[in-house]
Enzyme design. Structure first.
Site, PDB file in Angstrom:
ATOM      1  N   GLN A  98       0.850  -1.199   0.000  1.00  0.00           N
ATOM      2  CA  GLN A  98       0.000   0.000   0.000  1.00  0.00           C
ATOM      3  C   GLN A  98       0.881   1.242   0.000  1.00  0.00           C
ATOM      4  O   GLN A  98       0.392   2.354  -0.149  1.00  0.00           O
ATOM      5  CB  GLN A  98      -0.897   0.022   1.237  1.00  0.00           C
ATOM      6  CG  GLN A  98      -1.858  -1.150   1.335  1.00  0.00           C
ATOM      7  CD  GLN A  98      -2.541  -1.192   2.698  1.00  0.00           C
ATOM      8  OE1 GLN A  98      -3.548  -0.531   2.920  1.00  0.00           O
ATOM      9  NE2 GLN A  98      -1.976  -1.948   3.614  1.00  0.00           N
ATOM     10  N   ASN A  99       2.180   1.026   0.205  1.00  0.00           N
ATOM     11  CA  ASN A  99       3.083   2.168   0.339  1.00  0.00           C
ATOM     12  C   ASN A  99       3.422   2.764  -1.013  1.00  0.00           C
ATOM     13  O   ASN A  99       3.592   2.053  -2.003  1.00  0.00           O
ATOM     14  CB  ASN A  99       4.370   1.748   1.055  1.00  0.00           C
ATOM     15  CG  ASN A  99       4.095   1.251   2.464  1.00  0.00           C
ATOM     16  OD1 ASN A  99       3.036   1.532   3.017  1.00  0.00           O
ATOM     17  ND2 ASN A  99       5.028   0.525   3.029  1.00  0.00           N
ATOM     18  N   ASP A 101       6.154   4.682  -1.275  1.00  0.00           N
ATOM     19  CA  ASP A 101       7.618   4.831  -1.339  1.00  0.00           C
ATOM     20  C   ASP A 101       8.196   3.692  -2.181  1.00  0.00           C
ATOM     21  O   ASP A 101       7.486   2.759  -2.573  1.00  0.00           O
ATOM     22  CB  ASP A 101       8.235   4.878   0.071  1.00  0.00           C
ATOM     23  CG  ASP A 101       8.078   3.559   0.836  1.00  0.00           C
ATOM     24  OD1 ASP A 101       8.461   2.500   0.301  1.00  0.00           O
ATOM     25  OD2 ASP A 101       7.578   3.598   1.991  1.00  0.00           O
ATOM     26  N   HIS A 116      -1.543   1.350  -4.235  1.00  0.00           N
ATOM     27  CA  HIS A 116      -1.951   2.750  -4.029  1.00  0.00           C
ATOM     28  C   HIS A 116      -1.054   3.733  -4.778  1.00  0.00           C
ATOM     29  O   HIS A 116      -1.023   4.917  -4.446  1.00  0.00           O
ATOM     30  CB  HIS A 116      -1.986   3.078  -2.518  1.00  0.00           C
ATOM     31  CG  HIS A 116      -3.092   2.388  -1.778  1.00  0.00           C
ATOM     32  ND1 HIS A 116      -3.128   2.259  -0.410  1.00  0.00           N
ATOM     33  CD2 HIS A 116      -4.225   1.775  -2.238  1.00  0.00           C
ATOM     34  CE1 HIS A 116      -4.233   1.601  -0.055  1.00  0.00           C
ATOM     35  NE2 HIS A 116      -4.901   1.288  -1.148  1.00  0.00           N
ATOM     36  N   ASN A 208       2.615  -6.909  13.213  1.00  0.00           N
ATOM     37  CA  ASN A 208       2.299  -5.480  13.379  1.00  0.00           C
ATOM     38  C   ASN A 208       2.672  -5.041  14.792  1.00  0.00           C
ATOM     39  O   ASN A 208       2.802  -5.864  15.697  1.00  0.00           O
ATOM     40  CB  ASN A 208       0.796  -5.246  13.135  1.00  0.00           C
ATOM     41  CG  ASN A 208       0.478  -3.848  12.642  1.00  0.00           C
ATOM     42  OD1 ASN A 208       1.216  -3.299  11.829  1.00  0.00           O
ATOM     43  ND2 ASN A 208      -0.600  -3.265  13.117  1.00  0.00           N
ATOM     44  N   GLU A 210       0.850  -3.308  16.772  1.00  0.00           N
ATOM     45  CA  GLU A 210      -0.323  -3.476  17.638  1.00  0.00           C
ATOM     46  C   GLU A 210      -1.369  -4.220  16.827  1.00  0.00           C
ATOM     47  O   GLU A 210      -1.284  -4.259  15.600  1.00  0.00           O
ATOM     48  CB  GLU A 210      -0.856  -2.103  18.057  1.00  0.00           C
ATOM     49  CG  GLU A 210      -1.209  -1.247  16.856  1.00  0.00           C
ATOM     50  CD  GLU A 210      -1.503   0.208  17.189  1.00  0.00           C
ATOM     51  OE1 GLU A 210      -1.413   0.578  18.355  1.00  0.00           O
ATOM     52  OE2 GLU A 210      -1.842   0.940  16.242  1.00  0.00           O
TER      53      GLU A 210
END
Ligand code: BJW
Length: 241
Positions: A98-99, A101, A116, A208, A210
């Site tokens: 989704q990044n 960069d 994305h 992840n 969290e």
């Protein structure tokens, strides 16, 4: 994580958390911090076609700043470990990021798909061409193809269709293992991939900091930093379990 020896086809979804240790800001702060803000603007307001029409200078400044910033950052241990896995895994593997960069690519990963879009590309809304782009768009530079001053960041905003959905769904259909790394599970359709993969029979693993919003959907969740968890998981899967 199930029977590692039966895993052939892997789909890996990455989000902003995988680049956090490279010094790139995530979009949403933790549960205690509330939504991340950029100069008092929520990402949902800046990253929409309506927001761009309303205040193109603001949106260009937001992306120009981030495009400049990523060019100063380096891949971290998580990107490096995924690139190593990509290099040696002989069966199907797809890193769906989704990044926007380019740190997966700069770490050496090849099988990467940017659902994305990408910071380092500009999209001309006049001639529809996409061009490699490293500079600012704030001053409305001309499109290298048609000279129109109609360039926008080649990123997917809310309400727009993410890229390569057919390829992603095909990969999920064949996946034996789906791994989600560093994403909050707040944004669809990516947030729904775990359910798709699981319904289609894949093992599902979350790495992840969290628990994500869809954490309960995963067969297994490991909490910690991507820079620690990803190299350990890659070593595990390459070691055969
Ligand atoms: C670490 C860490 C460390 C930190 N180690 N971990 C209701 C249901 C279903 C859908 C919708 C709905 N309402 C609206 C929708 C649609 C909408 C949507 O999902 N909205 C939600 C708000 C609900 N989605 C869309 O509009 C998408 N398009 C679409 O659905 O099209 C359908 C369509 C149909 C027909 C016609 C047309 C369209 C498009 C979504 C586009 C998202 N774009 C952005 C901006 C991209 C450009 C940019 O970069 O600016 O994508 S928004 C932003 O969020 C960006 C990210 O890729 C995306 C996801 O964020 P991510 O990666 O998860 O980051 P964070 O910050 O949220 O989380 C980071 C995580 O890392 C946290 O959990 C941390 O704990 C963790 N972490 N440090 C490990 N060191």
């Amino acid at each position: 994580m199930g029977d590692m020896n039966r895993i052939r086809n892997i789909v890996i979804l990455t989000g902003a958390g995988v680049s956090a240790e490279s010094g790139i800001d995530t979009f949403r702060a933790g549960t205690d911090g509330g939504p991340s803000l950029w100069e008092q603007h929520r990402i949902e307001d800046v990253a929409t076609p309506e927001g761009f029409v309303r205040d193109p200078d603001l949106v260009h400044r937001f992306y120009d700043m981030r495009r400049a910033a990523i060019q100063q950052k380096q891949p971290n241990a998580a990107h490096m470990a995924l690139a190593r896995l990509d290099a040696v895994w002989t069966d199907n593997l797809l890193i769906v990021t989704q990044n926007v960069d380019d740190l997966h690519e700069r770490a050496g990963a090849r099988r990467v798909l940017h659902m994305h879009g990408e910071h380092l590309k500009a999209w001309c809304t006049a001639c529809r061409s996409r061009s490699a782009w490293r500079e600012a768009l704030f001053g409305r530079p001309p499109c290298p193809v048609c000279q129109s001053r109609s360039l926008r960041p080649d990123v997917v905003w809310f309400g727009e269709m993410p890229y390569e959905m057919d390829r992603i769904h095909a990969a999920l259909l064949d996946a034996d293992l789906f791994v989600s790394i560093g994403t909050s599970g707040a944004v669809y359709p990516a947030a729904g991939f775990v359910r798709n993969a699981r319904d289609l029979g894949a093992q599902t693993l979350e790495l992840n900091l969290e628990p994500s919003q869809g954490s309960a959907m995963f067969h297994e969740t490991r909490l910690g930093k991507a820079g620690d968890l990803v190299p350990a998981w890659v070593a595990e899967i390459l070691g055969g379990g």
